[in-house]
Design a protein around this motif. Structure first.
Motif, PDB file in Angstrom:
ATOM      1  N   ALA A   1       0.836  -1.202   0.000  1.00 23.89           N
ATOM      2  CA  ALA A   1       0.000   0.000   0.000  1.00 23.89           C
ATOM      3  C   ALA A   1       0.876   1.261   0.000  1.00 23.89           C
ATOM      4  O   ALA A   1       0.574   2.255  -0.661  1.00 23.89           O
ATOM      5  N   LEU A   2       1.980   1.167   0.738  1.00 20.38           N
ATOM      6  CA  LEU A   2       2.894   2.307   0.837  1.00 20.38           C
ATOM      7  C   LEU A   2       3.484   2.647  -0.539  1.00 20.38           C
ATOM      8  O   LEU A   2       3.690   3.808  -0.865  1.00 20.38           O
ATOM      9  N   GLY A   3       3.735   1.612  -1.315  1.00 22.33           N
ATOM     10  CA  GLY A   3       4.356   1.838  -2.622  1.00 22.33           C
ATOM     11  C   GLY A   3       3.353   2.046  -3.740  1.00 22.33           C
ATOM     12  O   GLY A   3       3.738   2.216  -4.893  1.00 22.33           O
TER      13      GLY A   3
ATOM     14  N   GLN B   1      -4.377  15.970   0.992  1.00 22.44           N
ATOM     15  CA  GLN B   1      -5.664  15.248   0.911  1.00 22.44           C
ATOM     16  C   GLN B   1      -5.486  13.811   0.386  1.00 22.44           C
ATOM     17  O   GLN B   1      -5.821  12.844   1.073  1.00 22.44           O
ATOM     18  N   THR B   2      -4.973  13.725  -0.820  1.00 20.57           N
ATOM     19  CA  THR B   2      -4.863  12.378  -1.396  1.00 20.57           C
ATOM     20  C   THR B   2      -3.433  12.037  -1.793  1.00 20.57           C
ATOM     21  O   THR B   2      -3.210  11.062  -2.495  1.00 20.57           O
ATOM     22  N   GLN B   3      -2.508  12.833  -1.331  1.00 20.80           N
ATOM     23  CA  GLN B   3      -1.120  12.552  -1.710  1.00 20.80           C
ATOM     24  C   GLN B   3      -0.540  11.443  -0.819  1.00 20.80           C
ATOM     25  O   GLN B   3      -0.663  11.502   0.404  1.00 20.80           O
ATOM     26  N   THR B   4       0.062  10.450  -1.444  1.00 22.10           N
ATOM     27  CA  THR B   4       0.690   9.356  -0.695  1.00 22.10           C
ATOM     28  C   THR B   4       2.193   9.519  -0.767  1.00 22.10           C
ATOM     29  O   THR B   4       2.693  10.408  -1.485  1.00 22.10           O
ATOM     30  N   LEU B   5       2.931   8.670  -0.067  1.00 27.43           N
ATOM     31  CA  LEU B   5       4.393   8.724  -0.080  1.00 27.43           C
ATOM     32  C   LEU B   5       4.899   8.603  -1.521  1.00 27.43           C
ATOM     33  O   LEU B   5       5.764   9.361  -1.956  1.00 27.43           O
TER      34      LEU B   5
ATOM     35  N   LEU C   1      14.460   8.029   1.718  1.00 23.54           N
ATOM     36  CA  LEU C   1      14.973   7.408   2.946  1.00 23.54           C
ATOM     37  C   LEU C   1      13.850   6.779   3.760  1.00 23.54           C
ATOM     38  O   LEU C   1      13.973   5.663   4.271  1.00 23.54           O
ATOM     39  N   VAL C   2      12.731   7.518   3.887  1.00 18.25           N
ATOM     40  CA  VAL C   2      11.579   6.979   4.630  1.00 18.25           C
ATOM     41  C   VAL C   2      11.100   5.692   3.955  1.00 18.25           C
ATOM     42  O   VAL C   2      10.875   4.655   4.620  1.00 18.25           O
ATOM     43  N   ALA C   3      10.964   5.720   2.630  1.00 14.70           N
ATOM     44  CA  ALA C   3      10.468   4.535   1.910  1.00 14.70           C
ATOM     45  C   ALA C   3      11.413   3.357   2.101  1.00 14.70           C
ATOM     46  O   ALA C   3      10.975   2.228   2.371  1.00 14.70           O
TER      47      ALA C   3
ATOM     48  N   PHE D   1      12.457  -1.734   4.346  1.00 12.02           N
ATOM     49  CA  PHE D   1      13.415  -2.703   4.874  1.00 12.02           C
ATOM     50  C   PHE D   1      12.885  -3.357   6.148  1.00 12.02           C
ATOM     51  O   PHE D   1      12.921  -4.583   6.298  1.00 12.02           O
ATOM     52  N   VAL D   2      12.420  -2.513   7.084  1.00 15.56           N
ATOM     53  CA  VAL D   2      11.943  -3.051   8.373  1.00 15.56           C
ATOM     54  C   VAL D   2      10.785  -4.029   8.170  1.00 15.56           C
ATOM     55  O   VAL D   2      10.757  -5.126   8.742  1.00 15.56           O
ATOM     56  N   THR D   3       9.818  -3.653   7.334  1.00 20.68           N
ATOM     57  CA  THR D   3       8.648  -4.531   7.176  1.00 20.68           C
ATOM     58  C   THR D   3       9.001  -5.842   6.461  1.00 20.68           C
ATOM     59  O   THR D   3       8.553  -6.911   6.872  1.00 20.68           O
ATOM     60  N   VAL D   4       9.842  -5.738   5.425  1.00 21.47           N
ATOM     61  CA  VAL D   4      10.205  -6.978   4.717  1.00 21.47           C
ATOM     62  C   VAL D   4      11.044  -7.882   5.616  1.00 21.47           C
ATOM     63  O   VAL D   4      10.838  -9.101   5.669  1.00 21.47           O
ATOM     64  N   TYR D   5      11.960  -7.271   6.388  1.00 19.16           N
ATOM     65  CA  TYR D   5      12.779  -8.073   7.311  1.00 19.16           C
ATOM     66  C   TYR D   5      11.886  -8.753   8.351  1.00 19.16           C
ATOM     67  O   TYR D   5      12.040  -9.946   8.627  1.00 19.16           O
ATOM     68  N   ALA D   6      10.951  -7.991   8.906  1.00 21.26           N
ATOM     69  CA  ALA D   6      10.032  -8.551   9.915  1.00 21.26           C
ATOM     70  C   ALA D   6       9.198  -9.679   9.301  1.00 21.26           C
ATOM     71  O   ALA D   6       8.971 -10.720   9.930  1.00 21.26           O
TER      72      ALA D   6
END
Lengths: 210, 367
Positions: free
Chosen positions: A140-142, A157-161, A182-184, A189-194
């Protein structure tokens, strides 16, 4: 928000696909997976057709205007549509790895079907379900293609990362683009590693002790 | 329930891949054994009784309570049948400790009015589970897992216990140990059991009645004493590890051997067998292979074998593969099966009614 929208129906569908045999299961599974292989813009366009005034969920057909397009709700719907298949596929594997004999054991100890699911299958699949939710979150983030089509790219309003990074790059604002990158990278990294960690651990425990 | 009423009333037709399970059984054995080679339909039958398998035609009632009647559309799932099921692979819950596994059936036990705390304590004591209480189940040995699976079923307050090959996954030493626990469970909890096994030994020790299954049908039915001695059954039983099984009281403990006294109203029969843990007065289960016994028509002398028991030949039988004699050493003691060659039978003129001696070494007996 997207995770919540995806997790509840996604868990139910994943369990259904993992445990039950029924007519049309293959078709349902294919339709669920489709957004994973279609171009995101195609999914965005499909959603646009669906929620347009003359679409199946549009004001002309329903009689009321759901006011979806170009709002935050459109962002959630686009992100959910794109991350739903990833969640369902991962959660389905998590359920399939819990041997149904363990549920049988629960039934023999007096558990009804719902209690067997809640007390045995769900806890045993929980790591896989969390991994599925994390993957869905990352997806969803990407998400970009489908979102810009039905939600646009309206700052605040509707802008995403993803769309903010696109805007920053297009307008030559490198420092914002770098920060967003950097945020992305960090979150990804953290979510895929987890996810990897959870998947490894869950494989060790799900089989039941024989 | 009156003593004569039937515990089981079962009529089942269930199509399987290779054959149809077709069972008609009415009986009141509290310890019912189902014997058959692998693939004869034993486990399927047990799962059907447990309410874990649907799709059959027929009816099943236990202790007067109807669990299934396909004509009336009645089918109770396992959770409504009040059974305790111990599968061959145990299937302990990996997300729970040993204690957690034992407590999984607590709610059902309380619902049916069983004093959970009392039965929990008793189960832990009888199955010696104290030391494993807080262990994770994946760290248990095979024997411990079997005991926890048995304990978990018992703690849920079942009115019928279903055991699928309870000793099959264990080595020989462990099998003897778990068998002793099963005997304890049978004698302590007084719960009817159905035990599925391809091993005649455990069925002889535990059961009152045996059903022999072959390709989904009951082909023989009878008490364990008679069924494995039938001419029609002996080859199969032997291939599945048949041994003569008997129990005796430990009356003397020596350095490396013990003396067992077999229950006999007349002259006591004493046997010298290998040493086993236990004290004088304990009951010991022992077994002896049918081809480890010699027959002598006169009392032999100058023998190293320590057991020489007077017996009477009750029958001489011939199957497709073997010849065997059935010998009786006392009224209350199961008859012994002795395998012989045709030459030996002819030379000794063995026939029913003649008196002989059964000779076997101490170490031929397994305890």
């Amino acid at each position: 928000m997207t995770c919540l929208v995806v997790a509840v129906p996604g868990t139910a569908l994943a369990y259904l696909l993992a445990r039950r045999s029924f007519f049309g299961k293959g078709i349902l599974s294919t339709i669920t997976t489709l957004p994973l292989v279609l171009p995101p813009t195609a999914v965005g366009y499909l959603l646009l057709r669906l929620f347009a005034n003359d679409g199946l969920l549009g004001a002309n057909v329903l009689g009321i205007d759901l006011n979806i397009l170009l709002t935050w709700k459109a962002v959630v719907i686009a992100c959910s549509a794109m991350s739903f298949p990833l969640f369902v596929r991962t959660a389905r594997v998590a359920f399939e790895e819990v041997n149904p004999r363990l549920e049988d054991m629960g039934r023999s100890l007096g558990f009804g079907a719902c209690r067997a699911f809640a007390s045995i299958t769900l806890p045993l699949a929980s790591r896989g379900l969390v991994a599925a939710a994390l993957l869905a979150f990352t997806r969803a983030l990407g998400e970009f293609g489908a979102t810009v089509i039905i939600a646009g790219n309206i700052p605040g309003q509707t802008q995403t990362l993803a769309s903010a990074l696109f805007s920053a790059q297009q307008s030559g604002n490198e420092s914002v683009a770098n920060n967003l990158l950097l945020v992305a990278l960090g979150v990804g990294f953290v979510t895929v590693y987890a996810t990897e960690h959870l998947t490894r651990k869950s494989q060790k425990t799900k089989g039941g002790s024989r | 329930m009156s003593e004569n009423s039937n515990l089981f009333d079962l009529s089942l037709r269930l199509p399987l891949d290779r054959f149809e399970l077709n069972i008609e059984y009415t009986g009141s054995a509290r310890m019912l054994g189902v014997f058959g080679v692998s693939g004869s339909g034993k486990t399927t039958l047990l799962e059907y009784i447990a309410g874990l398998r649907k799709g059959g035609r027929g009816c099943l009632s236990f202790s007067g309570e109807s669990w299934e009647n396909s004509k009336e559309g009645l089918f109770l799932w396992a959770d409504k049948r009040r059974i305790g099921y111990v599968p061959q692979d145990h299937w302990l819950f990996p997300h729970r400790s040993v204690r957690g596994n034992l407590e999984m059936g607590k709610r059902r036990a309380l619902e049916v009015g069983v004093d959970f705390e009392a039965i929990f304590e008793r189960v832990v004591e009888v199955l010696e589970l104290q030391s494993t209480f807080d262990s994770r189940v994946d760290r248990l040995s095979g024997g411990e897992r079997q005991r926890v699976a048995l304990g978990r079923a018992l703690c849920s307050g079942p009115q019928l216990l279903l055991l699928d090959e309870p000793l099959a996954s264990l080595d020989r030493t462990l099998r003897r140990r778990i068998l002793r626990f099963l005997i304890r469970v049978r004698d302590t909890f007084d719960i009817p059991m159905v035990i599925v096994s391809h091993n005649p030994m455990e069925l002889q020790v535990l059961c009152d009645e045996i059903l022999v299954l072959e390709e989904g049908r009951i082909v023989e039915r009878g008490s364990p004493e008679e069924i494995f001695r039938r001419k029609s059954m002996f080859d199969t039983a032997k291939e599945q590890g048949f041994e003569n099984v008997f129990s005796g009281i430990l009356v003397e403990s020596l350095d490396r051997t013990i003396t067992l006294e077999l229950e006999h109203e007349g002259q006591p029969v004493r046997l010298r067998v290998p040493k086993v843990e236990g004290s004088v007065g304990d009951r010991v289960i022992a077994s002896l292979a049918s081809d480890d016994i010699l027959i002598a028509t006169e009392k032999p002398t100058g023998l190293s074998a320590r057991n020489c028991i007077p017996a009477r030949i009750e029958g001489v039988e011939e199957t497709e593969l073997r010849q065997f004699a059935i010998a009786s050493i006392g009224e209350a003691i199961p008859q012994f099966v002795v395998e012989l060659t045709q030459d030996a039978i002819d030379e000794l003129s063995l026939k029913p009614g003649i008196d002989v001696y059964l000779v076997f070494k101490t170490n031929a007996v397994k305890v």
